[in-house]
Each structure stands twice: as C-alpha cells, then as structure tokens.
Enzyme design. Structure first.
Site, PDB file in Angstrom:
ATOM      1  N   LEU A   1     -14.700   5.195  -2.415  1.00 26.15           N
ATOM      2  CA  LEU A   1     -13.568   4.272  -2.256  1.00 26.15           C
ATOM      3  C   LEU A   1     -12.736   4.273  -3.797  1.00 26.15           C
ATOM      4  O   LEU A   1     -13.554   4.143  -4.783  1.00 26.15           O
ATOM      5  CB  LEU A   1     -13.888   2.892  -1.924  1.00 26.15           C
ATOM      6  N   ASP A   2     -11.620   4.321  -3.786  1.00 22.02           N
ATOM      7  CA  ASP A   2     -10.707   4.160  -5.084  1.00 22.02           C
ATOM      8  C   ASP A   2     -11.380   3.091  -5.912  1.00 22.02           C
ATOM      9  O   ASP A   2     -11.428   1.855  -5.187  1.00 22.02           O
ATOM     10  CB  ASP A   2      -9.321   4.301  -4.972  1.00 22.02           C
ATOM     11  N   ARG A   3     -11.237   3.011  -7.159  1.00 23.28           N
ATOM     12  CA  ARG A   3     -11.487   1.918  -7.945  1.00 23.28           C
ATOM     13  C   ARG A   3     -10.997   0.541  -7.635  1.00 23.28           C
ATOM     14  O   ARG A   3     -11.785  -0.488  -7.561  1.00 23.28           O
ATOM     15  CB  ARG A   3     -11.321   2.119  -9.509  1.00 23.28           C
ATOM     16  N   PRO A   4      -9.657   0.530  -7.560  1.00 21.01           N
ATOM     17  CA  PRO A   4      -8.873  -0.799  -7.257  1.00 21.01           C
ATOM     18  C   PRO A   4      -9.375  -1.467  -5.909  1.00 21.01           C
ATOM     19  O   PRO A   4      -8.861  -2.758  -5.583  1.00 21.01           O
ATOM     20  CB  PRO A   4      -7.458  -0.582  -7.285  1.00 21.01           C
ATOM     21  N   VAL A   5     -10.078  -0.522  -5.052  1.00 22.98           N
ATOM     22  CA  VAL A   5     -10.035  -0.923  -3.642  1.00 22.98           C
ATOM     23  C   VAL A   5     -11.494  -1.616  -3.165  1.00 22.98           C
ATOM     24  O   VAL A   5     -12.494  -1.071  -3.866  1.00 22.98           O
ATOM     25  CB  VAL A   5     -10.044   0.216  -2.596  1.00 22.98           C
TER      26      VAL A   5
END
Length: 113
Positions: free
Chosen positions: A60-64
C-alpha cells in the site's frame, strides 16, 4: 515499536492494519516499515531466534492506511503471489474526501474516474 493491530493470524498468513504514513517495506528514508514491524512482532510473540520469514504479498502506498496480508511461510507466499499475478486476489479501496466532487469530471492524481 508501533502498536500493531492484528486482524487475523494462522500458521500461514497474518493480516494486519497499516496506518497511514508508514511504508509497506523499507525505503531510502530508513523509516520503520510494516514488513519490519510484523517480523519483529512474530519474533517476539513466538520467541524466534534469528531471522523470521515473512512474505510481502502486496503493498500500500505510504500515505494510505488499510489492511495488509503477509505470508508466514514460503508456500503461502508462493500461492498468494500467484493469486495476485492471476488477478484472483482483489483489493477494494474506499476514499474519504472533504468537499464536493464534481460528478461531471472526477479526477484523482491526474486520472479521471
């Protein structure tokens, strides 16, 4: 050590909640990542000496924030990775937004949806 929320665990997989702003795996920042956090959790929980095997099945993307599944065995990693490749493994996304979305032109990161 981050307070890890384990949603499900058996002999083959572990399912955890990833909070926003933590990378799925190590990156150039050197910040604590989910793969390392879950490995440390398993090492402590089961008093395992040495390295702990943990297969990263998806990212999952870092900000997610969201749910992540890790494989605890190489056999589970192989089977789950095959499901990802064959598009059997499904991801669902839910977005929380602030404000109004223009129904005629919905755009996210340059992608029109």
């Amino acid at each position: 050590m981050l307070n890890l929320k384990v949603i499900f665990e058996d002999n083959h997989i572990i399912v955890v909640e990833k909070v926003p702003n933590i990378p799925s795996q190590s990156d150039k920042t050197g910040d604590m990542d989910m793969l390392t956090i879950v490995k440390q959790y398993l090492k402590e929980k089961y008093s395992k000496p040495g390295n702990v095997f943990l297969g990263l099945i998806h990212r999952l993307d870092r900000p997610v924030g969201g749910i992540m599944i890790f494989a605890k065995t190489s056999k589970a990693a192989s089977r789950l990775s095959e499901q990802v490749r064959n598009k059997v493994f499904k991801k669902k996304y839910l977005a929380v937004v602030d404000g109004r979305i223009d129904k005629k032109r919905r755009c996210f990161r340059g992608l029109f949806i």
